[in-house]
Scaffold this active site. Structure first.
Site, mmCIF file in Angstrom:
data_model
loop_
_atom_site.group_PDB
_atom_site.id
_atom_site.type_symbol
_atom_site.label_atom_id
_atom_site.label_comp_id
_atom_site.label_asym_id
_atom_site.label_seq_id
_atom_site.Cartn_x
_atom_site.Cartn_y
_atom_site.Cartn_z
ATOM 1 N N ARG A 79 96.039 -85.175 -93.907
ATOM 2 C CA ARG A 79 97.220 -84.353 -93.670
ATOM 3 C C ARG A 79 98.365 -85.263 -93.231
ATOM 4 N NH1 ARG A 79 98.914 -80.773 -88.664
ATOM 5 N NH2 ARG A 79 100.868 -80.118 -89.586
ATOM 6 N N HIS A 123 107.603 -81.269 -90.486
ATOM 7 C CA HIS A 123 107.015 -81.606 -89.190
ATOM 8 C C HIS A 123 108.146 -82.151 -88.308
ATOM 9 C CE1 HIS A 123 102.996 -82.683 -87.142
ATOM 10 N NE2 HIS A 123 103.944 -82.934 -86.245
ATOM 11 N N GLU A 168 103.758 -76.118 -86.393
ATOM 12 C CA GLU A 168 103.995 -75.688 -85.006
ATOM 13 C C GLU A 168 105.406 -75.146 -84.768
ATOM 14 O OE1 GLU A 168 102.932 -78.648 -82.132
ATOM 15 O OE2 GLU A 168 100.882 -78.848 -82.882
ATOM 16 N N ASN A 287 96.302 -75.596 -84.890
ATOM 17 C CA ASN A 287 96.346 -76.818 -84.078
ATOM 18 C C ASN A 287 95.913 -76.422 -82.678
ATOM 19 O OD1 ASN A 287 97.569 -77.846 -86.348
ATOM 20 N ND2 ASN A 287 99.511 -78.366 -85.368
ATOM 21 N N TYR A 289 94.661 -77.811 -78.731
ATOM 22 C CA TYR A 289 94.465 -78.889 -77.750
ATOM 23 C C TYR A 289 93.946 -78.364 -76.411
ATOM 24 C CZ TYR A 289 96.973 -81.874 -81.004
ATOM 25 O OH TYR A 289 97.333 -82.584 -82.124
ATOM 26 N N GLU A 347 94.880 -79.726 -86.557
ATOM 27 C CA GLU A 347 95.046 -80.762 -85.525
ATOM 28 C C GLU A 347 94.103 -80.468 -84.373
ATOM 29 O OE1 GLU A 347 98.929 -81.585 -83.869
ATOM 30 O OE2 GLU A 347 99.862 -81.483 -85.847
HETATM 31 O O1 IFM Z 1 101.910 -85.385 -81.743
HETATM 32 C C1 IFM Z 1 101.892 -84.003 -81.785
HETATM 33 C C2 IFM Z 1 102.094 -83.500 -83.192
HETATM 34 O O2 IFM Z 1 103.266 -83.969 -83.765
HETATM 35 C C3 IFM Z 1 102.149 -81.990 -83.207
HETATM 36 N N1 IFM Z 1 101.018 -81.429 -82.522
HETATM 37 C C4 IFM Z 1 100.687 -81.937 -81.232
HETATM 38 C C5 IFM Z 1 100.584 -83.452 -81.280
HETATM 39 C C6 IFM Z 1 100.210 -84.000 -79.898
HETATM 40 O O3 IFM Z 1 101.150 -83.612 -78.960
#
Ligand code: IFM
Length: 454
Positions: A79, A123, A168, A287, A289, A347
């Protein structure tokens, strides 16, 4: 061998993700125009530590080496994003052939290595003239974006397996709200959200028309929201956070309307816009985290704030390390959206300092533990009925973490930002084994053998 990989379905795609401004460098090479992020980084006090994307990982000039790193990992899917000002320097009209040629080389290099390209159209870096005209606060940006997406489909549609329109949108919204007084932050943020979604919706039919073989999706950064306490104020705050973050995008995309709070939609939009935004998707990019634990707060723009997750440590960026909560988000998506398209995890990653100690590869056990725990959650969700088709680690390389500069490192490969040397970390070797174990279990999608290096 890692014990978890063989259990994934044969057609599951293993990948890694990057983005143009974070890795390419070559900020003004070969006819590229300046972007909003170039301007921001070049301003005094711009990014942490005076960082810029002028050179970044110099991926633009080191493409072949990075393609070999991808092949060495054995990924099925890569990606990456296209830098809009590299291919269409002013954001309207003329295309830049030398910029297009760079992505031609990248796409051909991926296909030559048996890797499926997953192309992110946007992006976060757009041509500076688009920014000067108001950026995403202006409705015209949605139309400019759809033209740009069509231009990419015309040029690359024969080679791209999956398209992601916008990465995002929530991050773009929050970025634009930062520093504004509450009332204008609300208005600005919601305008930006609507225009990003509109741009996405306008782009979908243009991509379908010119890249009919490609699958089309959008990548949302979703957290999964829980109230800090069972008290009514925190419960209501968590519902607001869910509406203004996760559902702000999911509802118009998948249900054709913005979420309602107190009986009213959080964004009043006409029928035509809502129908445009609800264009059917082939997949949803997720995505992930960290989870969001929410408490009521009068000072928050929408009346809530994030609070620490009990028992969880935090990472370098202060995010709670709670990979065991990923499954809750995946379960919520399953339950809340009966028409949910297949998911690609586009992500998932872990920031660290990751400095070499001179004894060999960078050891990054916290990253490995985090990624492994997240993959277990993906696997459990599959067993519970989620349709998850692939998983991308953020990121292939250490890179420019936007306002935070180069200090937080997310890469599976370490980058020395003085020499630009790439060195696979322990996590690169671990991920390579996960993918190899998946194939070795006799479940390989295509049975292809790829060279392993690093
Ligand atoms: O680095 C970023 C990415 O550009 C978008 N998603 C989160 C990542 C980590 O913060």
């Amino acid at each position: 061998m890692d014990e978890l990989a063989p259990a994934f379905p044969p057609e599951f795609r293993w990948g890694v993700a990057t983005a143009a401004y974070q890795i390419e460098g070559a900020w003004n090479a070969d006819g590229k125009g300046p972007s909003n992020w170039d301007t921001r980084a070049h301003r005094p006090g711009g990014l942490a530590g005076g960082a810029t994307g002028d050179v970044a990982c110099d991926h633009y000039h080191r493409t072949a080496e990075d393609l070999d790193l991808l092949a060495g990992l054995g990924v099925d899917s890569y990606r990456f994003s296209v830098s809009w000002p590299r291919v269409q320097p002013t954001g309207r009209g003329r295309w830049n052939g030398r910029g297009v040629a760079f992505y031609d080389r990248l796409l051909d290099g991926l296909l030559a290595r048996g890797i499926e390209p997953m192309l992110t159209v946007y992006h976060w870096d757009h041509p500076q003239p688009i920014e000067d005209a108001g950026g995403w606060a202006g409705r015209d940006t949605a139309a400019r974006f759809a033209d740009y997406a069509e231009g990419l489909a015309v040029r690359f549609g024969d080679r791209v397996t999956r398209w992601i329109t916008v990465n995002e949108p929530l991050s773009v919204v929050h970025d634009g709200m930062a520093g504004l007084p509450t009332a204008s932050a609300r208005g600005h943020g919601l305008r930006v959200a609507h225009h990003l979604l509109l741009g996405h919706g306008l782009a979908v039919p243009r991509l379908r028309a010119h890249a009919p073989a490609g699958e089309i999706g959008i990548s949302l950064n979703l957290a999964g929201t829980t109230p800090a306490t069972e008290g009514p104020e925190d419960v209501a705050a968590a519902a607001r956070a869910e509406a203004y973050e996760d559902r702000l995008f999911l509802d118009p995309l998948l249900r054709g309307d913005y979420p309602h709070l107190d009986g009213r939609p959080v964004i009043e939009a006409g029928d035509a816009d809502r129908a445009t935004i609800a264009a059917p998707l082939d997949f949803l990019g997720v995505n992930w985290y960290a989870p969001a634990r929410i408490a009521a707060s009068a000072s928050g723009v929408f009346g809530y704030t994030r609070v620490p997750v009990p028992g969880a440590s935090t990472n370098l960026l202060g995010w709670p390390v709670a990979p065991e909560t990923f499954g809750a988000l995946l379960a919520w998506l399953r339950a809340a959206y009966p028409d949910l398209p297949p998911i690609h995890v586009t992500e998932n990653g872990f920031p660290g300092l990751d400095e070499p100690d001179g004894t060999g590869p960078v050891h990054d056990p916290r990253r490995i533990a985090y990624l492994r725990a997240c993959l277990r959650q993906v696997h459990a969700a599959l067993e519970a009925g989620s349709d998850i088709r692939g998983y991308h680690v953020w990121s292939l390389l250490d890179n420019l973490e936007w306002d935070h500069g180069y200090r937080p490192r997310f890469g599976l490969a370490h980058v020395d930002f003085t020499t630009l040397a790439r060195t696979p970390k322990a996590s690169y070797r671990w991920y390579r084994q996960v993918i190899a174990a998946h194939r070795g279990a006799g479940t390989g999608r295509d049975g292809k053998e790829r060279a392993c290096s690093g």
